[in-house]
Design an enzyme around this catalytic site. Structure first.
Site, PDB file in Angstrom:
ATOM      1  N   HIS A 244      38.590  23.531  82.466  1.00  0.00           N
ATOM      2  CA  HIS A 244      39.810  22.800  82.114  1.00  0.00           C
ATOM      3  C   HIS A 244      40.764  22.598  83.289  1.00  0.00           C
ATOM      4  CE1 HIS A 244      43.501  22.205  79.454  1.00  0.00           C
ATOM      5  NE2 HIS A 244      42.623  21.362  78.980  1.00  0.00           N
ATOM      6  N   HIS A 475      51.683  16.346  77.893  1.00  0.00           N
ATOM      7  CA  HIS A 475      50.381  16.951  78.152  1.00  0.00           C
ATOM      8  C   HIS A 475      50.540  18.057  79.198  1.00  0.00           C
ATOM      9  CE1 HIS A 475      46.102  17.126  79.584  1.00  0.00           C
ATOM     10  NE2 HIS A 475      45.901  17.025  78.288  1.00  0.00           N
TER      11      HIS A 475
END
Length: 576
Positions: A244, A475
């Site tokens: 990630h 985000h």
């Protein structure tokens, strides 16, 4: 509308993707459903019923069935367009994604098909926010000592000129250095969109190493068509683990380099109307050939920590970059590297806890100024994991228990600080630049939320009026403690890590062995500690203090708690 390069193999669930790309197989199924007047679709056996149904639900929201005649026309138009996709030679249609806006009508790029090459004049057809070249070095200089930016928001014009707003094109700007090679480590990568930016930056032919986490069929075998690109899928030890991290390593022709830690995936949606954060290192010059092996380290140990992190990938193509980092001068770096790597990790006598929330706790215990226990731990991320049946289960026991640490003398009686979580409410998303589609970057589901009703008592709205981003859904992921009365920030973390056990780790509960922190994901972030950034005990909040600029929080303070009728935005709202 441009046909999705994945065609029938498209696995996307992002609503904005379906606003921008047509899918002939979905359009055909959808049109037949409209014609039959049925609420269910006849899905051929060769497709995944669950996936196709979810994607069709997204089409229903974008092209509602209510107006059946218009919807039918829309699907016919989409299908016809998809059957005759336009191709361009430099770069190809799969190398540059359409920049049609998610909240408005798709831009007709058919006139571009007539052009064999892209040039400076049509950069705005691909990049919605374009700033003048050659100025990024000065912008970065003025951003000191924090070097932290938020992405420019397409539909928020004030952010286009904000000193601490940034575009991807600026990161590649020649004023920062003549890029001769680079590494992009990220979860989602649209290689066409990324190479479009490299093209406009004049570095399309430079060696590029890509490490990616999400399945990306267009990256398989790309070296045959783009020999300068090496793409490697990061293999994970467990099915639910994620690579990630969002990181860039930029190598310059004079042998210097730069590190960028980000929260943004490398595809257009994430750089459009979403709030993202980035830290950009100073230029890191090459050390003399005869320099000591320990030379060029920062006071924060950033260089060693970064090398140890990259080694964990066990990817041979990273070795030249690890060697380059070893031979670079990182002494100007004033932040700590805070990473997560998959596996079980125990504290060592030499380095302490190496990764995850325990690593952050070790650094805070050593370097953070004493903090009153009444000061809450404030978390903010774009997704929330399964946190347990109550706030004590993981949040307090593992996570806050580490983030509450400071350099107060051992033995002092302490209490757990309050936990606050900034996460967009349904109302925040519905009022966003892209309406409900703005929630496409917030994959928090009803099933998880139903199991942790206690969380609502800790939730705070997303508000960023001071930074012109209240309508740009976050985000970004950040963690901090600040004092409103004294107008100060004690520390701040910018990271790829969402609030989850997979990202930060959870301790085993077996008291018979040394505690082991189990982490699933690769994550990367930076910790800002005042003693290393400004030489003081705290950062100013709101206004400059004695010539030190205020720390640029990405959201408004004081925070706004959820009201009785507020609910967190759930991805299910886009699927039902």
């Amino acid at each position: 509308m441009q046909e999705c390069p994945y065609a029938e193999k498209c696995y996307r669930k992002n609503p904005i993707h379906f606003k921008e790309y047509s899918h002939a197989h979905l359009d055909c199924i959808y049109a037949k459903g409209i014609a039959a007047g049925s609420n269910e679709y006849d899905i051929p056996a060769k497709y995944s019923n669950e996936l196709i149904n979810l994607q069709l639900k997204l089409l229903e929201k974008l092209f509602p069935k209510a107006d059946k005649e218009d919807a039918a026309k829309a699907t016919i138009t989409r299908t016809t367009t998809a059957a005759n996709p336009v191709r361009m030679e430099q770069p190809t249609s799969t190398q540059l994604a359409s920049t049609s806006r998610a909240a408005g009508a798709s831009k007709d790029n058919s006139n571009l098909a007539k052009k064999q090459k892209l040039n400076e004049r049509n950069i705005r057809d691909y990049i919605p926010v374009v700033v003048e070249k050659g100025r990024m070095a000065k912008k970065l200089e003025r951003a000191a000592p924090y070097n932290m930016f938020l992405t420019a928001i397409t539909d928020s014009k004030p952010t286009h000129q904000e000193p601490l707003s940034i575009t991807l094109q600026e990161i590649l700007d020649e004023s920062l250095g003549d890029i001769e090679s680079s590494v992009q480590i990220n979860f989602m990568i649209d290689i066409g969109w990324l190479l479009g930016h490299y093209y406009f930056a004049g570095i399309l032919d430079k060696p590029l190493l890509v490490l990616y986490g999400d399945e990306s069929p267009e990256l398989l075998g790309i070296g045959k068509f783009k020999p300068q690109v090496t793409a490697i899928k990061v293999n994970m030890p467990t099915p639910f683990a994620t690579s990630h991290t969002k990181m860039m390593l930029l190598g310059y022709a004079d042998n210097s380099m730069r590190v960028v830690i980000s929260t943004a995936n490398l595809y257009e949606d994430d750089w459009h109307n979403r709030t993202q954060g980035l830290w950009i290192s100073p230029r890191l010059p090459a050390l003399p050939d005869d320099a000591d092996t320990a030379a060029g380290e920062s006071r924060t140990g950033f260089k060693q920590d970064l090398m140890l992190y990259l080694v964990e990938y066990k990817i041979s193509q990273l070795q030249p970059w690890i060697a380059r980092i070893r031979k670079s001068d990182f002494s100007a770096v004033n932040v700590f590297f805070v990473g997560s790597v998959p596996g079980g990790h125990r504290e060592s006598a030499v380095r302490g806890h190496p990764w995850g929330c325990a690593r952050l706790g070790s650094l805070l215990a050593k370097h953070a100024a004493p903090i009153d226990d009444r000061i809450p731990v404030v978390c903010q991320s774009s997704s929330i994991g399964s946190l347990g049946a109550n706030v004590q289960a993981w949040i307090q026991q593992d996570f806050v228990n580490n983030l509450r640490k400071d350099s107060s003398p051992v033995g002092r009686l302490r209490q757990l600080p309050a936990f606050k979580m900034i996460y967009p409410s349904f109302g925040n998303v519905s009022r966003s630049h892209d309406g409900m589609l703005g929630g496409g970057c917030l994959p928090y589901g009803k099933n998880t939320n139903d199991k942790q009703p206690w969380l609502k008592n800790h939730l705070q709205q997303w508000k960023s009026g001071d930074r012109h981003r209240s309508q740009a859904m976050p985000h970004i992921k950040s963690y901090t403690r600040f004092n409103l009365e004294e107008q100060c920030v004690y520390w701040f973390v910018l990271t790829s890590a969402n609030l989850s056990k997979a990202a930060w780790g959870s301790f085993n509960k077996n008291s018979n062995i040394q505690p082991c922190l189990r982490i699933a994901n690769y994550e990367a972030g930076v910790l800002f500690l005042p003693r290393f950034v400004t030489g003081e005990e705290t950062f100013p909040l709101g206004n400059a203090r004695d010539g030190v600029p205020a720390f640029p929080l990405p959201y408004d303070v004081p925070l706004t708690p959820y009201g009785p009728d507020d609910t967190p935005f759930l991805m299910d709202y886009l699927q039902g």
